[in-house]
Write a protein that holds these residues in place. Structure first.
Motif, PDB file in Angstrom:
ATOM      1  N   SER A  66       0.833  -1.804  -0.396  1.00 40.54           N
ATOM      2  CA  SER A  66      -0.041  -0.426  -0.054  1.00 40.54           C
ATOM      3  C   SER A  66       1.381   1.400   0.363  1.00 40.54           C
ATOM      4  CB  SER A  66      -0.641  -0.091   1.034  1.00 40.54           C
ATOM      5  OG  SER A  66      -1.670  -1.166   1.357  1.00 40.54           O
ATOM      6  N   ASN A  67       2.000   1.121   0.888  1.00 45.79           N
ATOM      7  CA  ASN A  67       2.988   2.460   0.843  1.00 45.79           C
ATOM      8  C   ASN A  67       4.275   2.388   0.498  1.00 45.79           C
ATOM      9  OD1 ASN A  67       4.267   0.482   3.058  1.00 45.79           O
ATOM     10  ND2 ASN A  67       2.518   2.189   4.441  1.00 45.79           N
ATOM     11  N   ALA A  68       3.964   1.080  -0.107  1.00 49.18           N
ATOM     12  CA  ALA A  68       5.942   1.291  -0.383  1.00 49.18           C
ATOM     13  C   ALA A  68       6.522   2.049  -1.658  1.00 49.18           C
ATOM     14  CB  ALA A  68       6.197  -0.005  -1.422  1.00 49.18           C
ATOM     15  N   VAL A  69       5.385   2.432  -2.503  1.00 49.17           N
ATOM     16  CA  VAL A  69       6.292   3.466  -3.676  1.00 49.17           C
ATOM     17  C   VAL A  69       6.860   4.586  -3.129  1.00 49.17           C
ATOM     18  CG1 VAL A  69       5.188   5.167  -5.502  1.00 49.17           C
ATOM     19  CG2 VAL A  69       4.829   1.954  -5.647  1.00 49.17           C
ATOM     20  N   ALA A  70       5.465   5.036  -2.253  1.00 46.21           N
ATOM     21  CA  ALA A  70       5.527   6.709  -1.852  1.00 46.21           C
ATOM     22  C   ALA A  70       6.349   6.571  -0.245  1.00 46.21           C
ATOM     23  CB  ALA A  70       3.874   6.460  -1.200  1.00 46.21           C
ATOM     24  N   ILE A  71       6.848   5.762   0.099  1.00 39.85           N
ATOM     25  CA  ILE A  71       7.896   5.967   1.107  1.00 39.85           C
ATOM     26  C   ILE A  71       8.869   5.948   0.636  1.00 39.85           C
ATOM     27  CG2 ILE A  71       9.194   4.750   3.133  1.00 39.85           C
ATOM     28  CD1 ILE A  71       6.534   3.721   4.123  1.00 39.85           C
ATOM     29  N   ILE A  72       9.247   4.943  -0.649  1.00 41.07           N
ATOM     30  CA  ILE A  72      10.654   5.540  -1.418  1.00 41.07           C
ATOM     31  C   ILE A  72      11.035   6.362  -1.599  1.00 41.07           C
ATOM     32  CG2 ILE A  72      11.936   3.682  -2.626  1.00 41.07           C
ATOM     33  CD1 ILE A  72      11.281   1.773  -1.688  1.00 41.07           C
ATOM     34  N   GLU A  73       9.539   7.014  -3.100  1.00 43.54           N
ATOM     35  CA  GLU A  73       9.546   8.049  -3.568  1.00 43.54           C
ATOM     36  C   GLU A  73      10.071   9.176  -2.840  1.00 43.54           C
ATOM     37  OE1 GLU A  73       9.508   9.216  -6.439  1.00 43.54           O
ATOM     38  OE2 GLU A  73       9.588  11.701  -5.941  1.00 43.54           O
ATOM     39  N   HIS A  74      10.003   9.157  -1.379  1.00 44.41           N
ATOM     40  CA  HIS A  74      10.136  10.346   0.279  1.00 44.41           C
ATOM     41  C   HIS A  74      12.048   9.743   0.419  1.00 44.41           C
ATOM     42  CE1 HIS A  74       9.802  11.776   3.927  1.00 44.41           C
ATOM     43  NE2 HIS A  74       9.993  10.828   4.602  1.00 44.41           N
ATOM     44  N   LEU A  75      12.117   8.795   0.141  1.00 44.34           N
ATOM     45  CA  LEU A  75      13.252   8.441   0.571  1.00 44.34           C
ATOM     46  C   LEU A  75      14.437   8.396  -0.815  1.00 44.34           C
ATOM     47  CD1 LEU A  75      13.523   4.597   1.759  1.00 44.34           C
ATOM     48  CD2 LEU A  75      13.640   7.182   3.307  1.00 44.34           C
ATOM     49  N   ARG A  76      13.448   9.151  -1.544  1.00 48.70           N
ATOM     50  CA  ARG A  76      14.917   9.557  -3.373  1.00 48.70           C
ATOM     51  C   ARG A  76      14.542  10.317  -3.015  1.00 48.70           C
ATOM     52  NH1 ARG A  76      13.484  11.579  -7.517  1.00 48.70           N
ATOM     53  NH2 ARG A  76      11.286  12.380  -7.121  1.00 48.70           N
ATOM     54  N   GLU A  77      13.851  11.834  -2.837  1.00 47.89           N
ATOM     55  CA  GLU A  77      13.739  12.655  -2.750  1.00 47.89           C
ATOM     56  C   GLU A  77      14.626  13.446  -1.734  1.00 47.89           C
ATOM     57  OE1 GLU A  77       9.816  13.926  -1.233  1.00 47.89           O
ATOM     58  OE2 GLU A  77       8.699  13.556  -3.372  1.00 47.89           O
ATOM     59  N   LYS A  78      14.844  12.756  -0.684  1.00 47.06           N
ATOM     60  CA  LYS A  78      16.072  12.914   0.225  1.00 47.06           C
ATOM     61  C   LYS A  78      17.159  13.283  -0.019  1.00 47.06           C
ATOM     62  CE  LYS A  78      14.766  11.018   4.360  1.00 47.06           C
ATOM     63  NZ  LYS A  78      14.687  10.899   5.828  1.00 47.06           N
ATOM     64  N   GLY A  79      17.253  11.682  -1.275  1.00 49.36           N
ATOM     65  CA  GLY A  79      18.737  11.521  -1.809  1.00 49.36           C
ATOM     66  C   GLY A  79      19.589  10.467  -0.923  1.00 49.36           C
ATOM     67  N   GLU A  80      18.278   9.712  -1.037  1.00 51.32           N
ATOM     68  CA  GLU A  80      18.772   8.416   0.181  1.00 51.32           C
ATOM     69  C   GLU A  80      18.817   6.886  -0.750  1.00 51.32           C
ATOM     70  OE1 GLU A  80      17.432   7.676   4.115  1.00 51.32           O
ATOM     71  OE2 GLU A  80      16.940   9.473   4.114  1.00 51.32           O
ATOM     72  N   LYS A  81      20.159   6.359  -1.115  1.00 51.78           N
ATOM     73  CA  LYS A  81      19.848   5.188  -1.809  1.00 51.78           C
ATOM     74  C   LYS A  81      19.585   4.098  -0.942  1.00 51.78           C
ATOM     75  CE  LYS A  81      24.399   5.503  -2.057  1.00 51.78           C
ATOM     76  NZ  LYS A  81      26.136   4.857  -3.052  1.00 51.78           N
ATOM     77  N   VAL A  82      19.205   2.724  -2.012  1.00 54.52           N
ATOM     78  CA  VAL A  82      17.537   1.962  -0.764  1.00 54.52           C
ATOM     79  C   VAL A  82      18.700   0.973  -0.823  1.00 54.52           C
ATOM     80  CG1 VAL A  82      15.361   1.051  -0.584  1.00 54.52           C
ATOM     81  CG2 VAL A  82      15.803   3.906  -1.185  1.00 54.52           C
ATOM     82  N   LEU A  83      18.528   0.323   0.002  1.00 58.38           N
ATOM     83  CA  LEU A  83      18.860  -1.486   0.086  1.00 58.38           C
ATOM     84  C   LEU A  83      17.438  -1.884   0.399  1.00 58.38           C
ATOM     85  CD1 LEU A  83      21.881  -3.439   2.074  1.00 58.38           C
ATOM     86  CD2 LEU A  83      18.942  -4.124   1.665  1.00 58.38           C
TER      87      LEU A  83
END
Ligand code: 13P
Ligand code: SF4
Length: 354
Positions: free
Chosen positions: A162-179
């Motif tokens: 339900s929220n995976a895209v929104a949360i990772i979009e939020h992290l991308r906006e903050k410039g974070e790289k994701v595992l």
């Protein structure tokens, strides 16, 4: 960047070992007796039934008739925290029971069976997952809810479909790289939607991985007016043909909201019960899998969800058996990324992936 991590993880198709899971068949009078017994036990034990859309239709109905809920994994987590009952009976798979316990340590959490696993959870054993995190210390660790308590305890964020895209979009906006772990198909979908820099674990859902893009294309030719609804645990070739991609709740909503009278549905067929309840006039068509007798191991029904039955639900309640126990040190760590997810979701407009 999307790098699939090819460590020594087993292909998920080798991990399916559910023993005998054929659902028991009950006579009409047995069913009536079991349902009455379960209602009585829920009352006596101050317990509430929290069920997923993929479990047996009778368990879904019981949950609703007794003041419990039938929901997706996010709403199942939320429901337990907001309900006053001292016992939560989670009819689903183990990570759902564990999530309920992590969030509600003061409550007793039991399940019809503790053997109901999930191929995604199994694909990410804590030792290998921890090593992967240690090797990539510059990345924010985001895990799907379909993971063990120990894996959640190692994460910065937990997300659901339900929220995976929104949360990772939020992290991308903050410039974070994701595992990201463990579902590679959901990971690739999120990566495509957000453009985030993601390192992706090599896990898959045995149910959704079985949906096939070429046979779906053929089926769509037979039903040109049908809308295609796809859970994002499905392979990209299937997701690419979707009119709506989303969590189980989102797909049920789509059946009521879209004007189409026919729907091709690529998710576990347990969901058809709720879809028929909310939109009985619509024609629901199962998306094709490899088919019985071919390589299909699930044929659109999760073998672990199918382990939940009226019988084992009754005995779990009678003996207050199959309790979820999580050691306190793990629980205290695992609750942090879960609470982050729940508070992120409280922000208006943050819940759905589109
Ligand atoms: P939802 O959160 O969309 O219900 O998905 C849970 C799941 O296990 C799907 O296979
Ligand atoms: Fe896990 Fe797939 Fe079953 Fe959902 S349907 S619980 S992701 S194995």
């Amino acid at each position: 960047m999307s790098i699939l991590n090819n460590t020594s993880i087993q292909p998920v198709t080798n991990l399916l070992d559910t023993g005998s899971v054929a659902p028991p068949s009950y006579s009409k009078s047995e069913r009536t007796q079991l349902r009455a017994k379960i209602k009585q036990l829920l009352n006596e034990k101050d317990a509430v039934l929290v069920a997923h859309y993929y479990v047996d239709a009778e368990i879904q109905e019981l949950a609703e008739e007794t003041g419990g809920t039938v929901a997706d994994s996010l709403e199942m987590a939320r429901f337990g925290t907001n309900h006053p009952a001292s016992t939560l009976v989670v009819a689903g798979v183990r990570f759902m029971g564990e999530t309920a316990k992590i969030l509600n340590p003061e409550k007793t959490v039991i399940m019809p069976t503790l053997q109901a696993e999930c191929s995604l959870d199994i694909s990410a054993p804590i030792e290998e997952f921890s090593r992967f995190c240690d090797e990539n210390p510059d990345r924010t660790v985001v895990v799907y809810a379909n993971t063990s308590a120990a894996v959640k305890a190692r994460a910065d964020w937990v997300v659901t479909s339900s929220n995976a895209v929104a949360i990772i979009e939020h992290l991308r906006e903050k410039g974070e790289k994701v595992l990201w772990a463990p579902d590679k198909h959901l990971g690739e979908y999120i990566q495509q939607k957000t453009g985030a820099d993601m390192l992706i674990w090599d896990g898959a859902c045995v149910v959704h991985e079985a949906f096939k893009s070429d046979t779906l294309e053929n089926l769509r030719k037979h039903y040109p007016e049908a809308a295609v609804l796809v859970h994002p645990e499905s392979p990209m070739g299937v997701v690419a043909q979707a009119d709506v991609v989303g969590s189980t709740t989102r797909l049920i909503q789509a059946v009521t909201e879209l004007p189409n009278s026919q729907f091709i549905v690529a998710t576990d067929n347990g969901i058809f019960h709720k879809m028929k309840q909310v939109a009985g006039d619509k024609q629901l068509i199962e998306a094709p899998t490899a088919g019985v007798g071919a390589t299909c191991e699930s044929c659109a029904h999760c073998p672990w969800m199918a382990m939940n039955s009226l019988n084992n639900l009754t005995s779990a309640l009678e003996g207050m058996n199959n309790e979820i126990i999580i050691d306190e040190a793990t629980r205290k760590k695992a609750i942090q990324p879960l609470l982050k997810m729940l508070s992120f979701n409280e922000k208006p407009g943050k819940s759905q992936p589109h």
